[in-house]
Design a protein around this motif. Structure first.
Motif, mmCIF file in Angstrom:
data_model
loop_
_atom_site.group_PDB
_atom_site.id
_atom_site.type_symbol
_atom_site.label_atom_id
_atom_site.label_comp_id
_atom_site.label_asym_id
_atom_site.label_seq_id
_atom_site.Cartn_x
_atom_site.Cartn_y
_atom_site.Cartn_z
ATOM 1 N N TRP A 30 0.824 -1.203 0.000
ATOM 2 C CA TRP A 30 0.000 0.000 0.000
ATOM 3 C C TRP A 30 0.857 1.251 0.000
ATOM 4 C CZ3 TRP A 30 0.931 3.401 3.975
ATOM 5 C CH2 TRP A 30 1.669 2.886 5.057
ATOM 6 N N PHE A 31 0.247 2.379 -0.408
ATOM 7 C CA PHE A 31 0.818 3.689 -0.112
ATOM 8 C C PHE A 31 -0.319 4.654 0.186
ATOM 9 C CE2 PHE A 31 -0.028 4.707 -4.560
ATOM 10 C CZ PHE A 31 -0.266 6.082 -4.555
ATOM 11 N N VAL A 32 0.003 5.688 0.970
ATOM 12 C CA VAL A 32 -0.962 6.732 1.335
ATOM 13 C C VAL A 32 -0.372 8.079 0.945
ATOM 14 C CG1 VAL A 32 -2.069 7.962 3.251
ATOM 15 C CG2 VAL A 32 -2.064 5.459 3.207
ATOM 16 N N HIS A 33 -1.173 8.873 0.273
ATOM 17 C CA HIS A 33 -0.760 10.237 -0.069
ATOM 18 C C HIS A 33 -1.801 11.192 0.497
ATOM 19 C CE1 HIS A 33 1.390 12.842 -3.321
ATOM 20 N NE2 HIS A 33 1.240 13.485 -2.181
ATOM 21 N N GLN A 34 -1.361 12.065 1.377
ATOM 22 C CA GLN A 34 -2.218 13.111 1.940
ATOM 23 C C GLN A 34 -1.862 14.432 1.279
ATOM 24 O OE1 GLN A 34 -1.588 14.198 6.050
ATOM 25 N NE2 GLN A 34 -3.706 14.902 6.301
ATOM 26 N N VAL A 35 -2.879 15.117 0.752
ATOM 27 C CA VAL A 35 -2.699 16.403 0.081
ATOM 28 C C VAL A 35 -3.624 17.421 0.735
ATOM 29 C CG1 VAL A 35 -2.891 17.660 -2.086
ATOM 30 C CG2 VAL A 35 -2.054 15.315 -2.091
ATOM 31 N N ILE A 36 -3.053 18.525 1.175
ATOM 32 C CA ILE A 36 -3.819 19.614 1.781
ATOM 33 C C ILE A 36 -3.795 20.792 0.821
ATOM 34 C CG2 ILE A 36 -3.996 21.164 3.764
ATOM 35 C CD1 ILE A 36 -2.519 18.980 5.387
ATOM 36 N N THR A 37 -4.948 21.384 0.544
ATOM 37 C CA THR A 37 -5.044 22.454 -0.450
ATOM 38 C C THR A 37 -5.589 23.738 0.173
ATOM 39 O OG1 THR A 37 -7.238 21.641 -1.125
ATOM 40 C CG2 THR A 37 -5.332 20.846 -2.362
ATOM 41 N N TYR A 38 -5.290 24.863 -0.510
ATOM 42 C CA TYR A 38 -5.712 26.176 -0.001
ATOM 43 C C TYR A 38 -7.220 26.368 -0.065
ATOM 44 C CZ TYR A 38 -0.784 27.546 -0.203
ATOM 45 O OH TYR A 38 0.565 27.630 -0.003
ATOM 46 N N MET A 39 -7.870 25.726 -1.031
ATOM 47 C CA MET A 39 -9.311 25.833 -1.214
ATOM 48 C C MET A 39 -9.858 24.446 -1.522
ATOM 49 S SD MET A 39 -7.503 26.496 -4.087
ATOM 50 C CE MET A 39 -7.332 28.284 -4.043
ATOM 51 N N PRO A 40 -11.157 24.249 -1.461
ATOM 52 C CA PRO A 40 -11.706 22.925 -1.779
ATOM 53 C C PRO A 40 -11.290 22.454 -3.179
ATOM 54 C CG PRO A 40 -13.372 24.289 -0.728
ATOM 55 C CD PRO A 40 -12.216 25.182 -1.026
ATOM 56 N N THR A 41 -10.840 21.238 -3.249
ATOM 57 C CA THR A 41 -10.386 20.643 -4.513
ATOM 58 C C THR A 41 -10.895 19.214 -4.603
ATOM 59 O OG1 THR A 41 -8.319 19.929 -3.477
ATOM 60 C CG2 THR A 41 -8.275 22.040 -4.665
#
Length: 269
Positions: A30-41
């Motif tokens: 498995w792999f997990v990628h967490q992405v945090i963005t400035y606005m809803p995406t």
């Protein structure tokens, strides 16, 4: 009422950046990628492949023969954390994520990692004689034990895959399950796993010998090990044990035994 979401991306990003932060981690399957963005995406592409992605004319990478799938569907958010599984342990991967906002601006992240290798241990500590095949006296039987991948009728054998317990007297204690120690063990080295080696099975067969004119009696069975995948479940340690049933395989016979199988799996660099 059915709905269809169509993502439309500008040829070039209209925003300098959509992604404010990210975290990545991986195991063997498995792999997990967490992405945090400035606005809803929304995530329009996320995954990994053992082949390098192709980049289209708009600059968006396209995955070739991706492995695994998201464990949950992506949704509109400012904090995406997506797990992809299953992967093939020990292989090098190219990972891609593409996020877009509701205006069509997009941003791409590409990265590479090598999944952890699989380390498998399988032991056969005990056999259980349920019926020794000889109602008037002790039986005499030899036993074989195997660890393999692929189909049972065309096995891919692992190193040190077969064990043999020579012919010996056996008794079933009045068909009440007499245990005999075996103590065979396969201690696998960390290894990369080919697609055809993902599934691992164990088998055993035995021959209860009878003097002429009686025929020898056979018994046996096989079981696929339930190797889990994913961040929260791929590791099985400490070992777990189950009893594999080995019923008679010859006509009009009653030779029957079971095999304790103790196994564990971990993933290492």
């Amino acid at each position: 009422m059915e709905t269809l979401t169509v993502y439309c991306l500008f040829r070039k990003p209209r925003a300098t950046r959509l992604i404010s932060d990210q975290n990545r981690r991986f195991g063997g399957t498995w792999f997990v990628h967490q992405v945090i963005t400035y606005m809803p995406t929304e995530i329009v592409l996320i995954g990994a492949s053992r082949e390098k992605p192709l980049v289209d004319h708009a600059g968006i990478p396209q995955l070739i023969s991706r492995d695994g799938m998201p464990t949950a569907p992506p949704a509109l958010s400012t904090n995406h954390e997506v797990e992809i599984n299953p992967l093939f342990p020990g292989h090098h991967y190219f990972a891609v994520v593409v996020v877009t906002d509701r205006l069509g601006n997009w941003e791409v992240i590409q990265w590479e990692f090598t999944a952890k290798r699989r380390k498998l241990t399988v032991e056969f500590p005990t056999i259980h004689i349920f019926n020794d095949g000889d109602p008037s006296s002790y039986g005499e039987a030899g036993f074989w034990f195997r660890i393999f991948t692929g189909p049972v009728n065309s096995p891919i054998l692992l190193p040190d895959h077969d064990f043999h317990l020579p012919t010996q007297d056996i008794d079933d204690w009045g068909e009440t399950d007499r245990p005999y120690p075996v103590d065979f063990a396969f201690l696998g080295e960390p290894k990369s796993v080919k697609p055809e080696e993902m599934i691992v099975s164990v088998s055993s067969w035995g021959v209860e010998e009878d003097p002429w004119p009686d025929s020898n009696e056979g018994a046996g069975g096989f079981t696929e090990l339930p190797l889990p995948t994913g961040e929260s479940s791929e590791t099985v340690s400490p070992p777990t044990t189950f009893t594999m049933d080995c019923p008679t395989t010859t006509t009009d016979d009653d030779f029957h035994y079971g095999v304790d199988v103790r196994w564990s799996v971990t993933y290492v660099k």
